[in-house]
Design an enzyme around this catalytic site. Structure first.
Site, PDB file in Angstrom:
ATOM      1  N   HIS A  83       0.831  -1.202   0.000  1.00  0.00           N
ATOM      2  CA  HIS A  83       0.000   0.000   0.000  1.00  0.00           C
ATOM      3  C   HIS A  83       0.871   1.260   0.000  1.00  0.00           C
ATOM      4  CE1 HIS A  83      -3.106  -2.892   0.983  1.00  0.00           C
ATOM      5  NE2 HIS A  83      -4.036  -1.943   0.903  1.00  0.00           N
TER       6      HIS A  83
ATOM      7  N   ASP B 195       8.267  -1.656   7.759  1.00  0.00           N
ATOM      8  CA  ASP B 195       7.696  -2.025   6.457  1.00  0.00           C
ATOM      9  C   ASP B 195       7.375  -0.778   5.640  1.00  0.00           C
ATOM     10  OD1 ASP B 195       7.781  -4.514   7.609  1.00  0.00           O
ATOM     11  OD2 ASP B 195       5.634  -4.610   8.017  1.00  0.00           O
TER      12      ASP B 195
ATOM     13  N   HIS C  51       0.783  -2.895   9.336  1.00  0.00           N
ATOM     14  CA  HIS C  51       2.193  -3.079   8.994  1.00  0.00           C
ATOM     15  C   HIS C  51       3.053  -2.516  10.114  1.00  0.00           C
ATOM     16  CE1 HIS C  51       2.515  -4.605   4.840  1.00  0.00           C
ATOM     17  NE2 HIS C  51       1.379  -3.958   4.604  1.00  0.00           N
TER      18      HIS C  51
END
Length: 473
Positions: free
Chosen positions: A341, A388, A384
């Site tokens: 994302h 990350d 996350h």
């Protein structure tokens, strides 16, 4: 008295220089027997004749070998004369540069002076030649009175082009060698189709890898969430991840609209596809190599029992069809390093800001705000780890900058050709015919002329070709 003496010396020098120029023009006219025409319209033969009249007959054969006509002569740089033409005598090189500079002031086309192409801050040295296209230092100063249009960015690179170019550089029909703009741009639809196919292939590989990663996600009871400075201090917000994905859809819509109206949409789409494919291919490797523990206890993640290959392909199809978005019913676990994302948010933001003019700063601010808030929503949802997200932003932004630096500078491209082939598959193929910065120009693809061209190129020509083949058979 001293000032008056200096003024007299200056006036005397100017009058002497005027006489010198008059004598020089007369002698040049006597040697140049052919009728006058614009130097940009000269043929290769006429360039050879001009070299002979200027005393450079020894190099006429080299110019003919490289097929240098009048327009090519006016676009030559000092480095090309030295390297490509192999002019080793320094005196001849400098005299030839001056001769080409004099030709540039006589042509009706706007050119960046040849000396300024190599030394952009030598305006004071160039001004005695009277070139009407010379850039004066006032255009670059802090007190410049240039129009807002001249201060706008008309190129697809912040790092390669000055924001305050002369207004002649903004003409869309003329590309200027000295400004770093591309001299010839072609859509090359076949390359674009290859790049799009490459991107879709990588997305399919990503979906398959995500299925295998989900099957071996660490058990939450044996492997609790890792310590994280952000997740440990920010409470979980259940609706934040949906907002992040809505942000991605907003940026995607904006980028599609920009592509639709961008004059060089095929090149921009090709670069977007190539970069997206390369970044997500790297993500496949990182998330497959190491499986991090689930970042939050609210996530319902557990290793799945072994399944048949057809079942895994069906699961991958669901992920691919939904684009990996939870608002479309996709739920995955284990694909943490690094955040997909964040990668999507960052690459969309960078392409939006790169392929729009600088004067659209409201759009750029909104794009960056959506990027930053989208990243915050990912962390607030505890989907996350912070590492990350950080790694995803860093890798995506660096690869974007690296790609465009290589694409905009052929010298870097050729120097790092081996490294480029490793990091960007088929980069040399995609960027082979682009020798500069892509200008941010726009056109309406729904105009009648464009629709006719599309119909003739992609519908009528293939149809007529098939009919001709049938008749031949």
């Amino acid at each position: 008295m001293k000032k008056q003496g200096l003024l007299n010396i200056f006036r005397s020098a100017r009058s002497n220089r005027g006489g010198y120029e008059k004598t020089r023009r007369t002698s040049s006219r006597e040697r140049w027997s052919t009728p006058w025409k614009d130097p940009s319209e000269w043929s290769i033969t006429e360039v050879g004749q001009w070299l002979d009249t200027q005393g450079f007959s020894d190099y006429a054969e080299k110019f003919a070998k490289h097929k240098v006509d009048g327009l090519a002569l006016l676009l030559l740089t000092e480095n090309e004369l030295k390297v490509e033409m192999d002019i080793k005598v320094l005196g001849d090189l400098k005299r030839l540069v001056v001769a080409i500079l004099e030709l540039q002031q006589k042509t009706s086309l706007p050119f960046v002076p040849i000396a300024q192409q190599s030394f952009p801050y030598t305006q004071s040295l160039l001004s005695p030649f009277g070139n009407k296209h010379v850039f004066h230092q006032s255009h670059l100063g802090t007190n410049s009175t240039s129009s807002p249009m001249s201060r706008c960015r008309h190129h697809s690179s912040d790092s390669q082009t000055s924001e305050k170019l002369d207004s002649t550089l903004n003409e869309p029909s003329v590309y200027h060698r000295g400004s770093g703009r591309a001299t010839a741009l072609h859509p090359e639809y076949v390359k674009t189709i290859v790049a799009i196919s490459y991107m879709f292939l990588v997305t399919w590989i990503t979906a398959i890898v995500m299925v295998f990663v989900h099957d071996r996600v660490p058990d939450t009871e044996r492997h609790p969430p890792l310590p994280d400075i952000f997740l440990d201090n920010v409470p979980h917000i259940s609706w934040a991840f949906q907002l992040c994905e809505i942000t991605i859809l907003l940026l995607t819509t904006t980028w599609v609209i920009i592509l639709f109206f961008h004059k060089h949409r095929s090149i921009a789409l090709r670069r977007f596809s190539a970069l997206s494919g390369s970044v997500f291919l790297l993500r496949c490797a990182t998330m497959f190599i190491t499986s991090l523990s689930v970042p939050g206890s609210h996530l319902d993640c557990a290793p799945r029992a072994p399944a048949e290959l057809s079942t895994k392909i069906h699961q991958a199809w669901i992920i691919w069809q939904g684009g990996g978005l939870s608002i479309k019913g996709v739920r995955t676990c284990g694909d943490y390093m690094f955040s997909g994302h964040t990668t999507a948010l960052t690459i969309l933001n960078f392409f939006i800001t790169e392929y729009t003019p600088r004067r659209m700063y409201y759009l750029h601010i909104c794009s960056w705000v959506l990027n930053v808030f989208g990243i915050f929503f990912i962390l607030a949802a505890h989907e996350h780890y912070s590492i990350d997200v950080f790694i995803a932003f860093y890798i995506t932004s660096r690869m974007f900058m690296y790609y465009h630096s290589l694409a905009n500078n052929r010298a870097l491209h050729q120097r790092d050709s081996f490294r480029t082939k490793i990091w960007f598959p088929m980069f040399s193929y995609f960027e082979a015919n682009i020798d500069g910065i892509i200008p941010n120009e726009y056109s309406n693809p729904l105009k009648e002329d464009n629709l006719k061209w599309f119909w003739n190129t992609f519908v009528m020509n293939p149809f007529l070709g098939l009919r001709m083949k049938k008749k031949l058979k």
